[in-house]
Design a protein around this motif. Sequence first.
Motif, mmCIF file in Angstrom:
data_model
loop_
_atom_site.group_PDB
_atom_site.id
_atom_site.type_symbol
_atom_site.label_atom_id
_atom_site.label_comp_id
_atom_site.label_asym_id
_atom_site.label_seq_id
_atom_site.Cartn_x
_atom_site.Cartn_y
_atom_site.Cartn_z
ATOM 1 N N CYS A 95 0.506 -1.111 0.196
ATOM 2 C CA CYS A 95 0.153 0.149 0.119
ATOM 3 C C CYS A 95 0.789 0.931 -0.021
ATOM 4 O O CYS A 95 0.922 2.019 0.382
ATOM 5 C CB CYS A 95 -1.059 0.184 1.010
ATOM 6 N N ARG A 122 6.138 0.470 -4.110
ATOM 7 C CA ARG A 122 4.887 1.041 -5.085
ATOM 8 C C ARG A 122 5.056 0.363 -6.504
ATOM 9 O O ARG A 122 4.755 -0.393 -7.712
ATOM 10 C CB ARG A 122 5.878 3.081 -6.262
ATOM 11 N N HIS A 125 3.145 -2.806 -6.176
ATOM 12 C CA HIS A 125 1.590 -2.189 -6.815
ATOM 13 C C HIS A 125 1.643 -2.279 -7.784
ATOM 14 O O HIS A 125 0.555 -2.896 -8.598
ATOM 15 C CB HIS A 125 1.654 -0.899 -5.744
ATOM 16 N N GLU A 126 2.343 -1.301 -8.768
ATOM 17 C CA GLU A 126 2.105 -1.217 -10.352
ATOM 18 C C GLU A 126 2.445 -2.770 -10.937
ATOM 19 O O GLU A 126 1.774 -3.225 -11.592
ATOM 20 C CB GLU A 126 3.100 -0.438 -10.178
ATOM 21 N N ALA A 128 1.114 -5.675 -9.608
ATOM 22 C CA ALA A 128 0.101 -6.701 -9.292
ATOM 23 C C ALA A 128 -0.873 -5.845 -9.988
ATOM 24 O O ALA A 128 -2.078 -7.194 -10.617
ATOM 25 C CB ALA A 128 -0.200 -6.478 -8.131
ATOM 26 N N HIS A 129 -1.149 -4.715 -9.892
ATOM 27 C CA HIS A 129 -1.841 -4.115 -10.996
ATOM 28 C C HIS A 129 -1.773 -4.571 -12.126
ATOM 29 O O HIS A 129 -3.292 -5.515 -13.496
ATOM 30 C CB HIS A 129 -1.997 -2.286 -10.278
ATOM 31 N N LEU A 130 -1.065 -4.215 -13.190
ATOM 32 C CA LEU A 130 -1.162 -4.658 -14.611
ATOM 33 C C LEU A 130 -0.963 -6.475 -14.478
ATOM 34 O O LEU A 130 -2.219 -7.213 -15.535
ATOM 35 C CB LEU A 130 0.341 -4.043 -14.947
ATOM 36 N N PHE A 132 -3.068 -7.981 -12.740
ATOM 37 C CA PHE A 132 -4.587 -7.502 -12.287
ATOM 38 C C PHE A 132 -5.646 -7.774 -13.855
ATOM 39 O O PHE A 132 -6.235 -8.614 -14.093
ATOM 40 C CB PHE A 132 -4.902 -7.129 -11.368
ATOM 41 N N ARG A 133 -4.547 -6.494 -14.324
ATOM 42 C CA ARG A 133 -5.396 -6.157 -15.765
ATOM 43 C C ARG A 133 -5.401 -7.336 -16.950
ATOM 44 O O ARG A 133 -5.808 -7.479 -17.419
ATOM 45 C CB ARG A 133 -4.634 -4.765 -16.040
ATOM 46 N N ASP A 138 -10.289 -6.141 -14.436
ATOM 47 C CA ASP A 138 -10.791 -4.897 -15.579
ATOM 48 C C ASP A 138 -12.236 -5.743 -15.695
ATOM 49 O O ASP A 138 -13.656 -5.212 -14.723
ATOM 50 C CB ASP A 138 -10.124 -4.135 -15.765
#
Length: 143
Positions: A95, A122, A125-126, A128-130, A132-133, A138
């Motif tokens: 986080c 950071r 996090h990025e 993990a976001h990528l 997920f996407r 999404d």
Amino acid sequence: PGLALASLGRHSDAIAALRWRERVTRDNRARAFLVSLRALLEGDRDESLHALQRATDELTDPEAMFYAARTLARLSAREEALAALGKVVGGGYFCCHAFAEDAWFASLKGDASFEKLVETARARHEAAHLAFRDAGGDRLLSA
């Protein structure tokens, strides 16, 4: 509510809430976290650190360790806070916004080790976001 009240600067209300929770909490680890926060707000650094040590002995939950690191930073226990944050990031809690924006970490801002941990969080996090996407996450959220 004690943590939220403390974060809002409502220390008297937080202390009262924490004292009540201490009395009714049966779990020793949870009670130690409560005692640590209450003692911090009352200005008893030694009691806060001692309780926090009891709370974090053999602790493996990175989110719980985040709150310990936050308290350590607020107590100006710099090395201990950085070590705890290392466990937080190593444990998978990324986080990064909380690391960078939480006022309780103010004593660590500008420290190269802290800034490196924030950057690592950071980046993870990025990533993990990528992931997920790229896995269609999404679409699941919009369904």
